[in-house]
Scaffold this motif. Structure first.
Motif, PDB file in Angstrom:
ATOM      1  N   LEU A 426      96.040  51.553  45.726  1.00  0.00           N
ATOM      2  CA  LEU A 426      94.638  51.880  45.387  1.00  0.00           C
ATOM      3  C   LEU A 426      93.606  51.143  47.182  1.00  0.00           C
ATOM      4  O   LEU A 426      93.009  51.618  48.113  1.00  0.00           O
ATOM      5  CB  LEU A 426      94.150  51.516  44.376  1.00  0.00           C
ATOM      6  CG  LEU A 426      92.969  51.154  43.933  1.00  0.00           C
ATOM      7  CD1 LEU A 426      92.149  52.771  44.069  1.00  0.00           C
ATOM      8  CD2 LEU A 426      92.813  50.974  42.857  1.00  0.00           C
ATOM      9  N   LYS A 480      95.768  60.327  40.877  1.00  0.00           N
ATOM     10  CA  LYS A 480      95.397  61.269  40.450  1.00  0.00           C
ATOM     11  C   LYS A 480      94.153  61.686  41.722  1.00  0.00           C
ATOM     12  O   LYS A 480      94.194  61.350  42.619  1.00  0.00           O
ATOM     13  CB  LYS A 480      94.778  59.835  39.927  1.00  0.00           C
ATOM     14  CG  LYS A 480      94.832  59.486  38.691  1.00  0.00           C
ATOM     15  CD  LYS A 480      93.940  57.835  38.272  1.00  0.00           C
ATOM     16  CE  LYS A 480      94.512  57.129  36.629  1.00  0.00           C
ATOM     17  NZ  LYS A 480      92.938  56.525  36.365  1.00  0.00           N
ATOM     18  N   GLU A 484      90.165  64.021  38.232  1.00  0.00           N
ATOM     19  CA  GLU A 484      90.979  63.085  37.092  1.00  0.00           C
ATOM     20  C   GLU A 484      90.183  62.100  37.868  1.00  0.00           C
ATOM     21  O   GLU A 484      90.084  60.841  36.216  1.00  0.00           O
ATOM     22  CB  GLU A 484      92.399  62.666  37.458  1.00  0.00           C
ATOM     23  CG  GLU A 484      92.969  64.057  37.459  1.00  0.00           C
ATOM     24  CD  GLU A 484      94.618  63.853  37.772  1.00  0.00           C
ATOM     25  OE1 GLU A 484      95.306  64.850  36.860  1.00  0.00           O
ATOM     26  OE2 GLU A 484      95.120  63.569  38.625  1.00  0.00           O
ATOM     27  N   GLY A 485      90.171  60.711  38.831  1.00  0.00           N
ATOM     28  CA  GLY A 485      89.692  60.286  38.779  1.00  0.00           C
ATOM     29  C   GLY A 485      88.027  59.746  38.214  1.00  0.00           C
ATOM     30  O   GLY A 485      87.195  59.087  38.111  1.00  0.00           O
ATOM     31  N   GLU A 488      86.877  59.712  34.455  1.00  0.00           N
ATOM     32  CA  GLU A 488      86.778  57.724  34.122  1.00  0.00           C
ATOM     33  C   GLU A 488      85.234  57.553  34.109  1.00  0.00           C
ATOM     34  O   GLU A 488      85.170  56.236  33.632  1.00  0.00           O
ATOM     35  CB  GLU A 488      87.503  56.966  35.017  1.00  0.00           C
ATOM     36  CG  GLU A 488      89.541  57.485  34.648  1.00  0.00           C
ATOM     37  CD  GLU A 488      90.072  56.763  35.225  1.00  0.00           C
ATOM     38  OE1 GLU A 488      89.573  55.490  35.631  1.00  0.00           O
ATOM     39  OE2 GLU A 488      91.371  57.178  35.174  1.00  0.00           O
ATOM     40  N   ALA A 598      96.530  57.258  44.998  1.00  0.00           N
ATOM     41  CA  ALA A 598      95.317  56.243  44.714  1.00  0.00           C
ATOM     42  C   ALA A 598      94.631  57.473  44.935  1.00  0.00           C
ATOM     43  O   ALA A 598      92.999  56.578  44.998  1.00  0.00           O
ATOM     44  CB  ALA A 598      95.613  55.237  44.966  1.00  0.00           C
ATOM     45  N   GLY A 600      92.110  59.641  43.408  1.00  0.00           N
ATOM     46  CA  GLY A 600      91.457  59.624  42.684  1.00  0.00           C
ATOM     47  C   GLY A 600      90.553  58.300  42.240  1.00  0.00           C
ATOM     48  O   GLY A 600      88.872  57.832  41.540  1.00  0.00           O
ATOM     49  N   ASP A 601      91.172  56.823  41.707  1.00  0.00           N
ATOM     50  CA  ASP A 601      91.028  55.681  41.916  1.00  0.00           C
ATOM     51  C   ASP A 601      90.293  55.398  43.162  1.00  0.00           C
ATOM     52  O   ASP A 601      89.051  54.295  42.696  1.00  0.00           O
ATOM     53  CB  ASP A 601      92.177  55.058  41.530  1.00  0.00           C
ATOM     54  CG  ASP A 601      92.233  55.249  40.351  1.00  0.00           C
ATOM     55  OD1 ASP A 601      91.933  56.093  38.864  1.00  0.00           O
ATOM     56  OD2 ASP A 601      93.640  54.743  39.604  1.00  0.00           O
ATOM     57  N   ARG A 604      87.136  56.969  42.803  1.00  0.00           N
ATOM     58  CA  ARG A 604      85.670  56.680  41.968  1.00  0.00           C
ATOM     59  C   ARG A 604      85.136  55.399  42.550  1.00  0.00           C
ATOM     60  O   ARG A 604      84.167  54.918  42.324  1.00  0.00           O
ATOM     61  CB  ARG A 604      86.971  56.819  40.520  1.00  0.00           C
ATOM     62  CG  ARG A 604      85.986  56.306  40.015  1.00  0.00           C
ATOM     63  CD  ARG A 604      86.490  56.057  38.239  1.00  0.00           C
ATOM     64  NE  ARG A 604      88.053  54.889  38.500  1.00  0.00           N
ATOM     65  CZ  ARG A 604      88.505  54.771  38.672  1.00  0.00           C
ATOM     66  NH1 ARG A 604      89.729  55.991  38.655  1.00  0.00           N
ATOM     67  NH2 ARG A 604      89.503  53.305  38.387  1.00  0.00           N
ATOM     68  N   GLU A 605      86.209  54.062  42.718  1.00  0.00           N
ATOM     69  CA  GLU A 605      85.895  52.796  42.872  1.00  0.00           C
ATOM     70  C   GLU A 605      84.570  52.441  44.318  1.00  0.00           C
ATOM     71  O   GLU A 605      84.173  51.951  44.144  1.00  0.00           O
ATOM     72  CB  GLU A 605      86.989  51.855  43.253  1.00  0.00           C
ATOM     73  CG  GLU A 605      87.990  51.775  42.297  1.00  0.00           C
ATOM     74  CD  GLU A 605      89.030  51.131  42.103  1.00  0.00           C
ATOM     75  OE1 GLU A 605      88.726  49.838  42.813  1.00  0.00           O
ATOM     76  OE2 GLU A 605      89.185  51.019  41.058  1.00  0.00           O
TER      77      GLU A 605
END
Length: 793
Positions: A426, A480, A484-485, A488, A598, A600-601, A604-605
């Motif tokens: 990630l 993800k 999908e990310g 969230e 990583a 999707g995560d 998002r982040e």
């Protein structure tokens, strides 16, 4: 204790190593009988011929004799002494098999055991560019190599290589304990790929470190350090650099790489195509792979100038050269350069090839080595020399030493896909992203501002394409997609697939697009390519978004009203996105390459700057052209007007370009004013974070020549590093630029000419039109003498 008793105990310990690594009880094994229907699917592990069963002690004694008599098991001897003893005991037929079994598939791997000497089988063909690729069972999937390069971070490359090697070695140890010798289960990584990107349409861009030969070499050296580990005696896995050379397209457009002849000047060869490989040799790479194409009329894998005159004589390379898959066969079938397997076996061994990577052929080219010797085309003495690096490599992996002495023999599947490895995947993905556009500081997102959110595009929920080419294999639970990310942070987002044919987008539904974007506050458009569009053996005909993707985006713009539009791109090579760059309706463009598990995560982040430390700081490792007319023909290997080093016109996005959520100001740059021709330049640069966020900054230092009469690039990267600077704070960085950066190839030598030089440091290239909101500081220094030197290390 007598010398004889000591040697006997050493031999027994060595046999215990085989037992520990190969799960043979007691100690030894022999191949199982296999029917003629033995060819099976590697990924289903139906490899009866690659499994083993034990020999009894009586069989061991009858087969091997007293093991203590073999000095190659004696750990007190030098590596060279042990290798020499081992090879002296092999028959020519045994050597032939060892050199012929480096490929993929049940006919081509493993290199068979030599039971009378206690030597087990070994699988050579493995890859770990960004994780343990292709081997069955889980492995951490980091971003594809071009994304790693975009991090402009030595630490990122080292960390990824370390994890990839730990997992590769752990899985290898377990495979061997279980008697599994399938393709991609070995501990020798044919990684990294360091061919420079000279054409933005090339299908294999994703596997590379970009267009700068210096940066590619530095990242490769760092990656090799991570693969090899820090033990002074043993290596965790062995690394190998791909592909000598010059190999940078075409794959299949306008002609096949299997028959293409790259016409390359010595100037371009030494200034652009070879430097990365020279740096690999300096970093002690264990192997180098020769490429499919010809170089100036000679297929690379029978090119003595490349593999002997340059690699071995000039650079003192001691490792092994492996042919690319089927490259030796293509010398006959595609290049029409030679006519028989005996001729190719002789020519390639003489040129410098040690190991054949064939494509599951029952009778590969190197099974003609003995015939070539018998026909007087090849000497047995040379063949014996060529097999030595193979056994040296295996010795450095610890296969002939007691296992308790080798810390890497304790690695196992328990060291694979650990929580720390997942967290690193990630972190690395976030560090690979490049922010191309951010109007009015639209990012990071304040999620409370948006009530209705639409996600659209062929890469939004495409699990396969987001990994890029040749990914590590893993369970779906570890990854993800972007969709999908994003769910969230936007649980009620709207999404429908609008493209037919996935990323090729052969058609799309206008009605569905309009339905999705009508009345929305924010459109997250996720577009790109994926290996369906660009990959090994698959060039792009142009730089346009695939199929009807551009029309989809235009439909979004037309029907989304006052909605904010954020475009996320997932691709390797440059795209023609000028329309996104200049259109005020598009607030931001984020380039993500192929981020791996990583995805999707990470998206998002970064979009919300999670934790206050997720600001993007990646930089483009490849120039993005503004016009198609800026791109020379794919088959033209001259570097004129290619890459930032020789390009004379303005690009859309320059090499090294990338925005941040924060801003930086360079406050000082100092160095000595004079250096000798072959003396390195030390400098200090101070940079302050004057923006609103803690963030990483990539310090880029370029040199250029103050003389117009020299055959040199416009400018070239001399130093780079990535640093984290908190809001309001500053850092002082000390760096060194090697004198080799201002040397140039001319008349068969490296030349350094006295005269003025310019050093520029900042967050971008000096004088670029497409600028980041930062400054560049420049100073002048003088080379006070001239020098001429050879290419020898």
């Amino acid at each position: 204790m007598s010398l004889k008793e000591t040697t006997w105990k050493v031999a027994l310990l060595s046999l215990y190593l085989i037992a520990a690594l190969d799960s043979s009880d007691p100690l030894y094994f022999k191949p199982k009988a296999v029917s003629k229907t033995k060819v099976q699917n590697d990924f289903e592990f139906r490899l009866q011929h690659s499994k083993t069963e034990s020999l009894t002690h009586n069989e061991l004694g009858q087969t091997c004799g007293p093991m203590y008599q073999y000095p190659f098991w004696n750990i007190s001897l030098s590596w060279d002494e042990r290798v020499q003893d081992l090879v002296s005991r092999l028959t020519l037929e045994e050597i032939q098999l060892q050199m012929a079994r480096g490929g993929a598939g049940p006919y081509s791997t493993p290199a068979p055991p030599i039971m009378r000497l206690g030597i087990g089988p070994y699988v050579w063909n493995s890859n770990c560019h960004r994780g343990d690729q292709g081997a069955k069972e889980n492995a951490t999937a980091f971003p594809q190599s071009v994304g790693l390069a975009a991090s402009f971070s030595h630490q990122v490359l080292f960390d990824v290589a370390t994890v990839a090697s730990v997992e590769t070695r752990g899985k290898h140890n377990d495979f061997v304990r279980r008697g599994v010798y399938a393709t991609h289960t070995g501990a020798s990584c044919f990684s990294p790929v360091i061919n420079v990107v000279r054409d933005p349409r090339w299908g294999r861009i994703q596997e590379t470190y970009g267009e700068d030969p210096f940066m590619s070499g530095e990242l490769a050296a760092t990656f090799l350090d991570g693969l090899h580990g820090d033990n002074k005696r043993y290596v965790r896995v062995t690394g190998g650099c791909l592909h000598v050379d010059a190999y940078s397209g075409p794959e299949n457009i306008p002609e096949s790489r299997l028959s293409f002849d790259a016409k390359v000047s010595d100037y371009d060869l030494y200034m652009t195509y070879l430097p990365g490989f020279k740096r690999c040799v300096q970093a002690k790479t264990y192997s180098i792979m020769c490429s499919y194409n010809s170089v100036n009329g000679i297929p690379a894998c029978v090119n003595k100038r490349l593999m002997t005159d340059i690699l071995r004589k000039a650079w003192k390379f001691k490792g092994y050269v492996v042919s690319d898959e089927q490259a030796l066969e293509f010398v006959i079938s595609s290049h029409k350069y030679l006519q028989s397997f005996e001729d190719v076996a002789a020519a390639s061994v003489i040129a410098g090839v040690n190991l054949e990577l064939s494509a599951n052929m029952p009778e590969p080219v190197f099974l003609s080595i003995v015939k070539a010797v018998e026909q007087g085309k090849l000497s047995e003495v040379l063949v014996r020399e060529r097999v030595k690096p193979l056994f040296y490599t295996r010795m450095r992996l610890g296969q002939f030493d007691p296992p308790e002495q080798n810390p890497y023999s304790r690695l196992s599947n328990n060291d694979v896909v650990t929580p720390s490895h997942q967290a690193m995947a990630l972190d690395v993905a976030k560090k690979s992203f490049v922010l191309l556009k951010n109007n009015n500081s639209f990012l990071p997102l304040d999620t409370s501002e948006f009530k209705t959110i639409s996600v659209i595009g062929p890469m939004a929920d495409n699990y396969v394409q987001m990994f890029g080419n040749l990914p590590p294999i893993q369970s779906r639970v570890f990854a993800k997609t972007p969709l999908e990310g994003l769910k969230e942070i936007f649980p009620s987002l709207r999404y429908k697939q609008v493209c037919e044919g996935e990323t090729k987008c052969t058609n799309f539904s206008r009605e569905t697009v309009q339905e999705l974007v009508n009345g929305t506050d924010l459109v997250l458009a996720v577009f790109g390519t994926g290996p369906a569009v660009e990959a090994e053996n698959n060039d792009r005909p142009n730089l346009e978004l695939p199929g009807m993707q551009k029309q989809v985006i235009e439909e979004i713009m037309e029907h989304s009203g006052s909605a904010k539009i954020l475009v996320v791109l997932m691709n390797a090579g440059p795209l023609n996105v000028t329309f996104l760059d200049i259109d005020p309706r598009v607030q931001a463009v984020l380039e993500c390459f192929f981020p791996g598990q990583a995805t999707g995560d990470a998206i998002r982040e970064v979009l919300i700057n999670k934790g206050g430390n997720s600001s993007p700081a990646g930089r483009l490792p490849i120039t993005w052209p503004l016009y198609a007319s800026q791109i020379p023909p794919m088959t033209n290997y001259s570097m004129v007007n290619r890459t930032y080093r020789y390009m004379q016109s303005l690009p859309l996005y320059p090499f090294g370009y990338g925005l941040s959520y924060s801003q930086f100001r360079y406050e000082s740059l100092t160095s000595v004013s004079k250096v000798k021709a072959m003396e390195n330049l030390s400098f200090e640069v101070t940079v302050k974070n004057i923006g609103d966020y803690d963030a990483d900054e990539v310090i880029q230092c370029y040199i250029s020549w103050g003389r117009s009469d020299l055959p040199v690039p416009v400018r070239q990267l001399g130093h780079f590093t990535r640093v984290h600077i908190k809001h309001g704070e500053k850092t002082m960085h000390r760096g060194t630029i090697s004198w080799q950066r201002w040397a140039f190839w001319d008349k068969g030598f490296w030349q350094v000419k006295k005269g003025p030089m310019n050093l520029s440091c900042g967050g971008q290239q000096p004088d670029q039109t497409k600028r980041v909101p930062s400054n560049v500081m420049s100073i002048r220094f003088y080379i006070v003498s001239s020098a001429t030197t050879t290419d020898n290390l």
